[in-house]
Structure formats: C-alpha cells, structure tokens
Write a protein that holds these residues in place. Sequence first.
Motif, PDB file in Angstrom:
ATOM      1  N   GLY A  44      -1.835  -6.095  11.605  1.00 34.17           N
ATOM      2  CA  GLY A  44      -2.691  -5.748  10.400  1.00 34.17           C
ATOM      3  C   GLY A  44      -2.433  -6.955   9.123  1.00 34.17           C
ATOM      4  N   ASP A  45      -1.116  -7.431   9.056  1.00 32.85           N
ATOM      5  CA  ASP A  45      -1.021  -8.218   8.134  1.00 32.85           C
ATOM      6  C   ASP A  45      -1.366  -9.733   8.632  1.00 32.85           C
ATOM      7  OD1 ASP A  45       0.605  -6.908   5.900  1.00 32.85           O
ATOM      8  OD2 ASP A  45       1.370  -5.940   7.754  1.00 32.85           O
ATOM      9  N   THR A  48      -4.995 -10.099   7.642  1.00 35.48           N
ATOM     10  CA  THR A  48      -4.996 -10.375   6.113  1.00 35.48           C
ATOM     11  C   THR A  48      -4.628 -11.697   5.967  1.00 35.48           C
ATOM     12  OG1 THR A  48      -4.290  -8.000   5.882  1.00 35.48           O
ATOM     13  CG2 THR A  48      -4.239  -9.677   3.999  1.00 35.48           C
ATOM     14  N   THR A 117       6.286  -7.126   8.942  1.00 31.61           N
ATOM     15  CA  THR A 117       5.323  -6.326   8.017  1.00 31.61           C
ATOM     16  C   THR A 117       5.411  -6.706   6.445  1.00 31.61           C
ATOM     17  OG1 THR A 117       4.656  -4.823   9.748  1.00 31.61           O
ATOM     18  CG2 THR A 117       3.718  -4.515   7.475  1.00 31.61           C
ATOM     19  N   SER A 240      -4.257  -4.676   5.313  1.00 32.95           N
ATOM     20  CA  SER A 240      -3.693  -4.331   6.517  1.00 32.95           C
ATOM     21  C   SER A 240      -3.416  -2.906   6.224  1.00 32.95           C
ATOM     22  CB  SER A 240      -2.335  -4.940   6.651  1.00 32.95           C
ATOM     23  OG  SER A 240      -1.517  -4.788   5.495  1.00 32.95           O
ATOM     24  N   LEU A 244      -4.619  -0.982   9.789  1.00 33.35           N
ATOM     25  CA  LEU A 244      -3.377  -0.571  10.599  1.00 33.35           C
ATOM     26  C   LEU A 244      -3.446   0.696  11.439  1.00 33.35           C
ATOM     27  CD1 LEU A 244      -0.644  -1.790  11.837  1.00 33.35           C
ATOM     28  CD2 LEU A 244       0.631  -0.515  10.033  1.00 33.35           C
TER      29      LEU A 244
END
Length: 335
Positions: A44-45, A48, A117, A240, A244
């Motif tokens: 998820g990061d 981003t 993360t 994120s 996620l």
Amino acid sequence: MNELVFFINNVMIAGAVSGSIYAMGAVGVTLIFSIMRFAHFAHGDMMTFGAFMVLLLTTLFPSAGSAIGVPTPILMMPLAMALTACLAVGIDRTFYKPLRAHGVKPIVMVIASLGVTLMLQGLIRLFAGTGGSSLYVDDRKEIFRLPLPIEGVRVPVVITEPQLYLFALTIICVVALHLFLSRSRLGKAMRAMSDNPDLAQASGINTNTIVAVTWVLAGGLAAIAGTLLSMDVTFKPDLSFFLLLPIFAAAIVGGVGHPFGAIAGGFMVGFAEALAVFNWSLLLRPFRDSLPEWLSLPSNLAFVGTEYKIVVPFFILVAILVWRPTGIFKGKVIT
C-alpha cells in the motif's frame, strides 16, 4: 428511473472504480506472494509512493500535459511507474534478499515488510506533509454528466475523467498481464517458479531475474493504482491505511498466488463495499405509496455507514478464511 440512475452512479460506477484500484493492488500482492512466499504489507505504501512521485513531477512541470492534450499526471505516470519499480527492486535487494539468503521463515519476511511499511510512511510524510493535495496542479478535472434520453429522468450519469482513464488502463493491464504470463517465455518462467522454485532453479531458470521482474510488475501496477485513485479524489500521505486491508482481502478472496483470481477478488470487494454503504431506501422510494401504513421506509437503509466501510473487506476476509482458505480460485496457503 431517477432512482435507478442514482444506483448506477453510487453502486455500479463507484464499485467499478474501487474494484479496479483493489484489483491492480491485489495483483501485485499475489505476484509477490506466489514468487517470494510472503505477504508484503508495504505494498500500500508503494501505491502511495507512486502517487507522490506523480505529484512531485506534476508540480515541477505543471503544463507538460497540455502540449499533447492529456492531464499532466497521466503524462508523468510512466516515469512514476519506473521510479516505483526501482524502489521495489531496491527494497528487495536491501532488505528481503539478505533474509532469503539466510533461509528465514516467511513470518520473518512479513515482520520485515512491516518495518519497511513504517519506513516508507515516515519518509512520505516527511516530504509530503500530513495534509491532502490535488494532483491537478495546473489542470482541471473534467466531470462528465451524461443525461439519459428518457422522459422524466432528471438525474444524469456522472463519471469523471480519471475514472475513464482507470477503466481503460485496467482493461489494458489485465490483457497485457494475461498475454505476458501465458505467451512470453519470462511469464512462463514466473509460473514455473511459482509452482516449484527448487525445480525451476534446477531447470536453469534465473530466479534472481524472475524476482526482479516480479517487483517491477508489482511496483508499476502499484503506481498506476495509487495515481489514478489520487487523481479521482486527492493525494493523502496515509493513503495506504485505507488500501491495505481491501487489497489483501481481494487477494485472499480470489486465491493468494492466483493473479486473475486477485482481479476477480478486487471487483468483488469493490462492489461489496458499494452495495453495503448504499442507501437502499432511495431505490425503494417509488414503492413507498404501495406499502401498508404500518410498514414505512426508514430514511437510511444502508447495511453499514460510510464511516464503517472498512469493516466490509474485513468481514469478507474473515468469511473467506473460515469458509474457503484457498480462495475462490484455489490459490496457495501459507504453510
């Protein structure tokens, strides 16, 4: 018909948008798991990060897209994809490859991904701040209102320019991924390594190349998904946090390690969210006069409130793990 158009706007289009974002994110998660055998929580990061790179490039060259008639964020997206892919490969070489060389268990890799993360979140917030930013620096987001040629219908179908790009790129990515995995020699090598890494290495397949290609694909798809989502709404450094759980739920619903299952799972989670937060009393409003007096429609018939939308993928995740741990398409399970 007005209520039906409202349903199309808030469920069909919104579900397709969320599903496309989740599908591209889940494909990256499931590719990484199928090759490296661990859940990458920093994905998820990476999404981003890709959106943040587009924001930086668009801020530096705000009028570049007008020269060819496209929004500047779309023009900058391929470069952001390359930068995100380089980040993904760099993270693997720096953090994950030494762990694989020592033969650590998957749970150690998962914990390492949690550390990555936190590191990425800190770096993104350090440079991007904590507030939201629009990717349309010098452009204007087009919103298309399509009236239906039906008498009495006053509500138009509403779709935005980023959503059109999202749908088109989702179709292109799905077709390209299918052709790559099924037709190309490198894609077949990835499938072989996914089935049996030791046998693939013994057969002469360069596993280091396969790992690098996997990270490149995952990073590129993450940049596309993060950029188009930020174009449709706004860029936030904590993007994120909201992505996620849905993308992992999509990967597990479709079957972890099954790319096309991840795509199906992404759309299932996206439409489930849209259906859960939709106010069904609006759709039933034309039948209000035909209902008996003792049965009145409440003002809100949504299954969950909008603020609790994150509960929906969590519920789907738990239900799938209990009912069918391998997912709909019988993916891999962690042993």
